[in-house]
Design an enzyme around this catalytic site. Structure first.
Site, PDB file in Angstrom:
ATOM      1  N   ASP A   8       5.092 -48.133 -18.765  1.00  0.00           N
ATOM      2  CA  ASP A   8       6.431 -46.975 -19.315  1.00  0.00           C
ATOM      3  C   ASP A   8       7.477 -47.797 -17.781  1.00  0.00           C
ATOM      4  O   ASP A   8       7.535 -46.656 -16.705  1.00  0.00           O
ATOM      5  CB  ASP A   8       6.414 -45.682 -19.392  1.00  0.00           C
ATOM      6  CG  ASP A   8       5.941 -45.298 -20.161  1.00  0.00           C
ATOM      7  OD1 ASP A   8       4.329 -45.161 -20.550  1.00  0.00           O
ATOM      8  OD2 ASP A   8       6.222 -44.910 -21.057  1.00  0.00           O
ATOM      9  N   GLU A  39       9.801 -48.442 -23.412  1.00  0.00           N
ATOM     10  CA  GLU A  39      10.315 -47.314 -24.428  1.00  0.00           C
ATOM     11  C   GLU A  39      11.443 -46.373 -23.496  1.00  0.00           C
ATOM     12  O   GLU A  39      12.216 -45.589 -24.139  1.00  0.00           O
ATOM     13  CB  GLU A  39       9.603 -45.541 -25.388  1.00  0.00           C
ATOM     14  CG  GLU A  39       8.526 -45.319 -24.082  1.00  0.00           C
ATOM     15  CD  GLU A  39       8.068 -43.804 -24.142  1.00  0.00           C
ATOM     16  OE1 GLU A  39       8.050 -43.645 -25.208  1.00  0.00           O
ATOM     17  OE2 GLU A  39       7.601 -43.012 -23.307  1.00  0.00           O
ATOM     18  N   HIS A  68       9.775 -42.815 -27.536  1.00  0.00           N
ATOM     19  CA  HIS A  68      11.407 -43.140 -27.242  1.00  0.00           C
ATOM     20  C   HIS A  68      12.268 -43.702 -28.176  1.00  0.00           C
ATOM     21  O   HIS A  68      12.701 -44.412 -27.723  1.00  0.00           O
ATOM     22  CB  HIS A  68      11.470 -43.187 -26.187  1.00  0.00           C
ATOM     23  CG  HIS A  68      11.453 -41.740 -25.860  1.00  0.00           C
ATOM     24  ND1 HIS A  68      12.183 -40.569 -25.339  1.00  0.00           N
ATOM     25  CD2 HIS A  68      10.655 -41.140 -24.863  1.00  0.00           C
ATOM     26  CE1 HIS A  68      12.237 -39.270 -24.981  1.00  0.00           C
ATOM     27  NE2 HIS A  68      10.662 -39.132 -24.187  1.00  0.00           N
ATOM     28  N   HIS A 152       0.351 -45.368 -26.990  1.00  0.00           N
ATOM     29  CA  HIS A 152       1.082 -43.883 -26.821  1.00  0.00           C
ATOM     30  C   HIS A 152       1.017 -42.819 -27.003  1.00  0.00           C
ATOM     31  O   HIS A 152       1.085 -42.926 -27.782  1.00  0.00           O
ATOM     32  CB  HIS A 152       2.170 -44.678 -26.643  1.00  0.00           C
ATOM     33  CG  HIS A 152       3.861 -44.114 -26.424  1.00  0.00           C
ATOM     34  ND1 HIS A 152       4.022 -44.845 -25.248  1.00  0.00           N
ATOM     35  CD2 HIS A 152       4.408 -43.439 -26.500  1.00  0.00           C
ATOM     36  CE1 HIS A 152       4.847 -44.091 -23.998  1.00  0.00           C
ATOM     37  NE2 HIS A 152       5.080 -43.032 -25.030  1.00  0.00           N
ATOM     38  N   HIS A 177       2.792 -43.222 -21.263  1.00  0.00           N
ATOM     39  CA  HIS A 177       3.285 -41.617 -22.047  1.00  0.00           C
ATOM     40  C   HIS A 177       3.533 -41.112 -20.814  1.00  0.00           C
ATOM     41  O   HIS A 177       4.477 -40.716 -20.887  1.00  0.00           O
ATOM     42  CB  HIS A 177       2.889 -41.488 -23.300  1.00  0.00           C
ATOM     43  CG  HIS A 177       3.484 -40.073 -24.089  1.00  0.00           C
ATOM     44  ND1 HIS A 177       4.736 -40.484 -24.401  1.00  0.00           N
ATOM     45  CD2 HIS A 177       3.283 -39.033 -23.946  1.00  0.00           C
ATOM     46  CE1 HIS A 177       5.289 -39.410 -24.125  1.00  0.00           C
ATOM     47  NE2 HIS A 177       3.872 -38.348 -24.108  1.00  0.00           N
ATOM     48  N   HIS A 179       2.855 -41.127 -18.016  1.00  0.00           N
ATOM     49  CA  HIS A 179       3.511 -41.539 -16.515  1.00  0.00           C
ATOM     50  C   HIS A 179       3.502 -41.475 -15.559  1.00  0.00           C
ATOM     51  O   HIS A 179       3.644 -41.182 -14.490  1.00  0.00           O
ATOM     52  CB  HIS A 179       5.172 -41.343 -16.670  1.00  0.00           C
ATOM     53  CG  HIS A 179       6.232 -41.429 -17.534  1.00  0.00           C
ATOM     54  ND1 HIS A 179       7.695 -41.310 -17.531  1.00  0.00           N
ATOM     55  CD2 HIS A 179       6.243 -41.778 -19.089  1.00  0.00           C
ATOM     56  CE1 HIS A 179       8.178 -41.733 -18.756  1.00  0.00           C
ATOM     57  NE2 HIS A 179       7.014 -42.533 -19.062  1.00  0.00           N
TER      58      HIS A 179
HETATM   59 FE   LIG Z   1       7.456 -43.276 -21.493  1.00  0.00          FE
HETATM   60 FE   LIG Z   2       6.444 -41.937 -24.516  1.00  0.00          FE
END
Ligand SMILES: [Fe+2]
Ligand SMILES: [Fe+2]
Length: 262
Positions: A8, A39, A68, A152, A177, A179
């Site tokens: 991400d 995203e 997102h 994700h 997702h 992070h």
């Molecule tokens: Fe993200």
């Molecule tokens: Fe996400």
């Protein structure tokens, strides 16, 4: 085939890191294909045409998305005509864009199939990603032996389950997702590369990419806050995957977590 996948990308700091590092990695390690989760590329929320173009210019070949996906108003229109962008395949039928694609990137390698899926555990309700994967993987397999899956999802268990579910059927299942990069990179017995989460590319003096203070205020008081994107301690989070062009099986997986020079 050597695949570089970037976790991400959050905001400008993340995009700058991609700009600086992709060309270096591609050259040093002879990478054929660069895939990135975008995203959070636009101010931390979703992606715009301009931020997507920014990533393509930096050397990204294919962009994947996640929960997102629709944060930016222009995206539904843009994604319809941008074939290099895939959003989760288990979205309702008829929504804009595609959940997978087959891309001819290097003349020396077979095409690469890219499949994006979104998890259901601790996330908004959505179609079953396992069922959708079983339907789409054979479709991709007819076109190429090399298949890359960005799953994700929030829960480590759901991601590991997907990796095991697709072991031997695809070249790689990597998670995005949360992070937060996990340290469980491995090759499953059937030859599928796996990493639970690649982590995010962006400012790590933060709470998963956002400035610390407003997030703390929100947790402590419950009052709504503006979550601004952070800009300090930028790191490049990615994974490098080698795949045998004939069998589609992974031969090596290497996790990347680089601190950028400030
Ligand atoms: Fe993200
Ligand atoms: Fe996400």
């Amino acid at each position: 085939m050597k695949i570089l996948f970037i976790g991400d990308i959050v905001g400008r700091a993340g995009r700058e890191a991609v700009k600086k590092r992709v060309s270096v990695w591609v050259k040093e390690r002879q990478i054929d294909t660069v895939i990135a989760n975008g995203e959070n590329a636009a101010g931390g929320s979703g992606i715009t045409a301009a931020t997507a173009e920014d990533l393509f210019r930096s050397g990204v070949h294919v962009i994947t998305l996640g929960d997102h996906t629709w944060d930016q108003r222009e995206l539904p229109q843009y994604i319809e005509k941008e074939a290099r962008m895939v959003r989760p395949a288990n979205y309702p039928e008829g929504v804009p864009g595609r959940g997978w694609g087959v891309f001819e990137i290097s003349g020396f390698c077979p095409p690469i199939g890219v499949l994006n899926l979104q998890g259901r555990t601790f996330m908004d309700p959505i179609d079953d990603p396992f069922r959708v994967a079983s339907k789409l993987v054979p479709v991709l397999k007819e076109k190429t032996p090399v298949i890359f899956v960005d799953f994700h999802a929030e829960a480590t268990s759901e991601k590991i389950a997907m990796g095991r579910f697709l072991d031997g059927k695809v070249s790689a299942v990597v998670g995005t997702h949360t992070h937060v990069q996990t340290a469980d990179e491995q090759i499953f017995p059937g030859g599928t590369a796996f990493l639970c989460d690649v982590g995010f590319t962006g400012a790590h003096e933060s709470v998963i990419g956002r400035r610390i203070e407003p997030v703390l205020k929100r947790f402590v008081t419950g009052l709504p806050q503006r979550f601004e994107v952070a800009d300090e301690d930028v790191r490049f989070s990615a994974v490098l995957i080698n795949v045998d062009d004939t069998t589609g099986k992974c031969t090596a997986i290497e996790r990347i977590f680089e601190k950028m020079e400030s």
